[in-house]
Design a protein around this motif. Structure first.
Motif, PDB file in Angstrom:
ATOM      1  N   LYS A  22       0.825  -1.201   0.000  1.00 27.54           N
ATOM      2  CA  LYS A  22       0.000   0.000   0.000  1.00 27.54           C
ATOM      3  C   LYS A  22       0.862   1.256   0.000  1.00 27.54           C
ATOM      4  O   LYS A  22       0.447   2.291  -0.517  1.00 27.54           O
ATOM      5  N   VAL A  23       2.039   1.177   0.584  1.00 27.42           N
ATOM      6  CA  VAL A  23       2.952   2.327   0.530  1.00 27.42           C
ATOM      7  C   VAL A  23       3.238   2.691  -0.921  1.00 27.42           C
ATOM      8  O   VAL A  23       3.172   3.868  -1.316  1.00 27.42           O
ATOM      9  N   LYS A  24       3.540   1.693  -1.737  1.00 29.92           N
ATOM     10  CA  LYS A  24       3.813   1.945  -3.155  1.00 29.92           C
ATOM     11  C   LYS A  24       2.562   2.433  -3.870  1.00 29.92           C
ATOM     12  O   LYS A  24       2.646   3.272  -4.771  1.00 29.92           O
ATOM     13  N   GLN A  25       1.403   1.931  -3.462  1.00 23.58           N
ATOM     14  CA  GLN A  25       0.150   2.422  -4.035  1.00 23.58           C
ATOM     15  C   GLN A  25      -0.016   3.913  -3.766  1.00 23.58           C
ATOM     16  O   GLN A  25      -0.325   4.695  -4.669  1.00 23.58           O
ATOM     17  N   TYR A  26       0.201   4.312  -2.524  1.00 25.59           N
ATOM     18  CA  TYR A  26      -0.004   5.714  -2.159  1.00 25.59           C
ATOM     19  C   TYR A  26       0.989   6.619  -2.866  1.00 25.59           C
ATOM     20  O   TYR A  26       0.653   7.741  -3.265  1.00 25.59           O
ATOM     21  N   MET A  27       2.212   6.137  -3.037  1.00 20.86           N
ATOM     22  CA  MET A  27       3.208   6.944  -3.746  1.00 20.86           C
ATOM     23  C   MET A  27       2.807   7.144  -5.209  1.00 20.86           C
ATOM     24  O   MET A  27       2.975   8.233  -5.765  1.00 20.86           O
ATOM     25  N   GLU A  28       2.258   6.111  -5.823  1.00 18.74           N
ATOM     26  CA  GLU A  28       1.798   6.243  -7.210  1.00 18.74           C
ATOM     27  C   GLU A  28       0.562   7.130  -7.298  1.00 18.74           C
ATOM     28  O   GLU A  28       0.430   7.945  -8.211  1.00 18.74           O
ATOM     29  N   LEU A  29      -0.356   6.988  -6.366  1.00 11.74           N
ATOM     30  CA  LEU A  29      -1.549   7.825  -6.364  1.00 11.74           C
ATOM     31  C   LEU A  29      -1.177   9.301  -6.250  1.00 11.74           C
ATOM     32  O   LEU A  29      -1.661  10.143  -7.013  1.00 11.74           O
ATOM     33  N   GLU A  30      -0.293   9.610  -5.324  1.00 11.53           N
ATOM     34  CA  GLU A  30       0.136  10.997  -5.148  1.00 11.53           C
ATOM     35  C   GLU A  30       0.875  11.500  -6.391  1.00 11.53           C
ATOM     36  O   GLU A  30       0.734  12.661  -6.778  1.00 11.53           O
ATOM     37  N   LYS A  31       1.628  10.634  -7.015  1.00 12.54           N
ATOM     38  CA  LYS A  31       2.363  10.991  -8.229  1.00 12.54           C
ATOM     39  C   LYS A  31       1.418  11.470  -9.322  1.00 12.54           C
ATOM     40  O   LYS A  31       1.756  12.381 -10.099  1.00 12.54           O
ATOM     41  N   TYR A  32       0.230  10.896  -9.378  1.00 10.10           N
ATOM     42  CA  TYR A  32      -0.749  11.258 -10.401  1.00 10.10           C
ATOM     43  C   TYR A  32      -1.766  12.282  -9.893  1.00 10.10           C
ATOM     44  O   TYR A  32      -2.824  12.451 -10.492  1.00 10.10           O
ATOM     45  N   GLY A  33      -1.420  12.959  -8.801  1.00 12.67           N
ATOM     46  CA  GLY A  33      -2.269  14.034  -8.299  1.00 12.67           C
ATOM     47  C   GLY A  33      -3.545  13.559  -7.637  1.00 12.67           C
ATOM     48  O   GLY A  33      -4.539  14.290  -7.610  1.00 12.67           O
ATOM     49  N   ILE A  34      -3.524  12.341  -7.081  1.00 11.08           N
ATOM     50  CA  ILE A  34      -4.690  11.765  -6.433  1.00 11.08           C
ATOM     51  C   ILE A  34      -4.487  11.800  -4.921  1.00 11.08           C
ATOM     52  O   ILE A  34      -3.514  11.237  -4.406  1.00 11.08           O
ATOM     53  N   LYS A  35      -5.391  12.448  -4.224  1.00 13.96           N
ATOM     54  CA  LYS A  35      -5.260  12.650  -2.780  1.00 13.96           C
ATOM     55  C   LYS A  35      -5.470  11.348  -2.020  1.00 13.96           C
ATOM     56  O   LYS A  35      -6.395  10.583  -2.289  1.00 13.96           O
ATOM     57  N   THR A  36      -4.586  11.105  -1.042  1.00 16.25           N
ATOM     58  CA  THR A  36      -4.691   9.945  -0.164  1.00 16.25           C
ATOM     59  C   THR A  36      -4.749  10.415   1.291  1.00 16.25           C
ATOM     60  O   THR A  36      -4.326  11.536   1.602  1.00 16.25           O
ATOM     61  N   PRO A  37      -5.250   9.581   2.194  1.00 16.64           N
ATOM     62  CA  PRO A  37      -5.257   9.964   3.614  1.00 16.64           C
ATOM     63  C   PRO A  37      -3.824  10.082   4.144  1.00 16.64           C
ATOM     64  O   PRO A  37      -2.910   9.410   3.653  1.00 16.64           O
ATOM     65  N   LYS A  38      -3.617  10.943   5.147  1.00 15.22           N
ATOM     66  CA  LYS A  38      -2.308  11.052   5.781  1.00 15.22           C
ATOM     67  C   LYS A  38      -1.943   9.701   6.378  1.00 15.22           C
ATOM     68  O   LYS A  38      -2.725   9.089   7.107  1.00 15.22           O
ATOM     69  N   THR A  39      -0.736   9.226   6.065  1.00 16.01           N
ATOM     70  CA  THR A  39      -0.342   7.873   6.454  1.00 16.01           C
ATOM     71  C   THR A  39       1.116   7.846   6.892  1.00 16.01           C
ATOM     72  O   THR A  39       1.968   8.498   6.288  1.00 16.01           O
ATOM     73  N   ILE A  40       1.403   7.068   7.932  1.00 16.31           N
ATOM     74  CA  ILE A  40       2.773   6.826   8.368  1.00 16.31           C
ATOM     75  C   ILE A  40       2.982   5.319   8.432  1.00 16.31           C
ATOM     76  O   ILE A  40       2.168   4.590   9.010  1.00 16.31           O
ATOM     77  N   ALA A  41       4.062   4.838   7.823  1.00 19.36           N
ATOM     78  CA  ALA A  41       4.397   3.421   7.856  1.00 19.36           C
ATOM     79  C   ALA A  41       5.336   3.163   9.032  1.00 19.36           C
ATOM     80  O   ALA A  41       6.260   3.939   9.280  1.00 19.36           O
ATOM     81  N   ALA A  42       5.095   2.071   9.751  1.00 16.67           N
ATOM     82  CA  ALA A  42       5.894   1.784  10.943  1.00 16.67           C
ATOM     83  C   ALA A  42       6.202   0.295  11.057  1.00 16.67           C
ATOM     84  O   ALA A  42       5.391  -0.554  10.693  1.00 16.67           O
ATOM     85  N   VAL A  43       7.384   0.000  11.582  1.00 13.73           N
ATOM     86  CA  VAL A  43       7.782  -1.372  11.884  1.00 13.73           C
ATOM     87  C   VAL A  43       8.145  -1.428  13.368  1.00 13.73           C
ATOM     88  O   VAL A  43       8.993  -0.671  13.835  1.00 13.73           O
ATOM     89  N   GLY A  44       7.485  -2.283  14.113  1.00 15.67           N
ATOM     90  CA  GLY A  44       7.710  -2.384  15.544  1.00 15.67           C
ATOM     91  C   GLY A  44       6.560  -1.773  16.331  1.00 15.67           C
ATOM     92  O   GLY A  44       6.041  -0.722  15.955  1.00 15.67           O
ATOM     93  N   LYS A  45       6.172  -2.417  17.423  1.00 19.37           N
ATOM     94  CA  LYS A  45       5.007  -1.978  18.190  1.00 19.37           C
ATOM     95  C   LYS A  45       5.170  -0.564  18.738  1.00 19.37           C
ATOM     96  O   LYS A  45       4.249   0.260  18.673  1.00 19.37           O
ATOM     97  N   LYS A  46       6.342  -0.264  19.286  1.00 15.21           N
ATOM     98  CA  LYS A  46       6.567   1.075  19.831  1.00 15.21           C
ATOM     99  C   LYS A  46       6.514   2.126  18.733  1.00 15.21           C
ATOM    100  O   LYS A  46       6.023   3.241  18.944  1.00 15.21           O
ATOM    101  N   GLN A  47       7.011   1.765  17.553  1.00 17.52           N
ATOM    102  CA  GLN A  47       7.017   2.710  16.434  1.00 17.52           C
ATOM    103  C   GLN A  47       5.610   2.957  15.908  1.00 17.52           C
ATOM    104  O   GLN A  47       5.297   4.044  15.423  1.00 17.52           O
ATOM    105  N   ILE A  48       4.760   1.954  16.010  1.00 18.59           N
ATOM    106  CA  ILE A  48       3.360   2.121  15.604  1.00 18.59           C
ATOM    107  C   ILE A  48       2.690   3.173  16.481  1.00 18.59           C
ATOM    108  O   ILE A  48       1.984   4.061  15.992  1.00 18.59           O
ATOM    109  N   VAL A  49       2.933   3.087  17.785  1.00 18.16           N
ATOM    110  CA  VAL A  49       2.357   4.060  18.724  1.00 18.16           C
ATOM    111  C   VAL A  49       2.934   5.454  18.465  1.00 18.16           C
ATOM    112  O   VAL A  49       2.204   6.453  18.459  1.00 18.16           O
TER     113      VAL A  49
END
Length: 315
Positions: A96-123
């Motif tokens: 989905k990260v790659k999806q959002y990057m492509e969507l934004e590339k074509y001027g398509i608005k996506t929800p604000k998103t942060i990708a995280a690895v690790g439970k503490k990083q998710i919080v």
């Protein structure tokens, strides 16, 4: 004889297409890629190849099906075979990260998103996002894997430390702003041959179900369902749907070599459209299609027929 080859790992999702291929009396063969080999020393058979590989294959114990499919697609493309939803499509299907990057590339608005690895990083990601309501979802998903709605960072913290926490297949969890629809619905736009076929309204007033929506199954603690005012179909094809965003979707599909897809968006109270999912392994709702007299798998089968005949013209 040249055939239509259907690459997949889920027979239930493929039977509907097979029915249409047989209805049109088309030559076809299924390649079930839950496991197998790829002989790189030989050339592939003649024909066209359509991939229906899914990011959720691991939920059906087909853990390495996408990796095997990636190898098969590389082999087919190296030998110049006509591949529909090839390597580029699979790349987006699995992230989905790659999806959002492509969507934004074509001027398509996506929800604000942060990708995280690790439970503490998710919080920490939720804290940084700084919104009153947010969802989590798996980066490599399908079927709404890992989707939960939260109204506080504390609730998220309790969840990630609980036994209910779902570990993502690729380790990446997305923390995303929650876009609320005043109509309690999302819209899914279907494309065949890179062209718009129809849009379907998906009712989310009772919470989310499985595909064709970008679905989630959540408990009352995280995602209380809204009250349903009246009985109505959960999936309903929209008559005369026409939105400027369709042109941008088609441009994105064309730019990424994707022929078949379902793209989902949600509209907020201000009427703004946020696109949040590209499904390159698309499915259709039979009840909605029967009511509207429009059939996605039939259109797909016709498209595959056209592609086969364009390359292997009968003399």
């Amino acid at each position: 004889m040249a055939k239509i080859y259907v690459l997949h790992e889920n027979q239930e999702w493929t039977d509907h297409l097979v029915k249409r291929l047989e209805e049109l009396q088309l030559p076809y063969e299924q390649w079930f890629l839950s496991e197998g080999t790829v002989d790189l020393t030989v050339e592939p058979p003649e024909g066209i190849f359509y991939s229906r590989m899914s990011a959720s294959s691991h939920t059906r114990d087909h853990i390495y099906a996408p990796e095997l499919t990636s190898a098969v697609l590389a082999w087919l493309e190296r030998h110049g075979r006509r591949v529909l939803n090839g390597s580029s499509a699979l790349r987006l299907e699995l992230s989905k990260v790659k999806q959002y990057m492509e969507l934004e590339k074509y001027g398509i608005k996506t929800p604000k998103t942060i990708a995280a690895v690790g439970k503490k990083q998710i919080v920490k990601a939720a804290e940084k996002l700084g919104v009153s309501a947010f969802i989590t979802k798996h980066n490599r998903a399908g079927k709404g894997l890992g989707v939960q709605l939260f109204h506080s960072v504390d609730a998220l913290g309790n969840y990630v430390e609980s036994d209910a926490f779902e570990k993502p297949r690729d380790g990446v969890t997305l923390v995303q702003e929650y876009i609320e629809s005043p109509e309690h619905s999302i819209t899914r736009c279907e494309f065949v041959g890179g062209k718009f076929v129809y849009a379907v309204r998906v009712d989310t007033s009772e919470g989310f179900e499985l595909c064709p929506a970008d679905a989630c199954q959540v408990g009352d603690l995280f995602c209380p369902a809204g009250e349903k005012v009246e009985e109505k179909p959960k999936f309903q094809i929209i008559d005369g749907f026409c939105e400027p965003i369709i042109q941008k979707y088609e441009e994105l599909l064309r730019g990424n070599g994707i022929q078949v897809a379902g793209i989902e968006f949600i509209r907020n109270a201000a009427g703004e459209i946020y696109t949040y999912d590209i499904n390159t392994n698309t499915n259709y709702n039979s009840d909605a299609e029967a009511a509207a007299g429009k059939y996605g798998m039939l259109e797909l089968a016709k498209y595959l027929k056209k592609e086969l005949e364009q390359i292997y013209v009968k003399n």
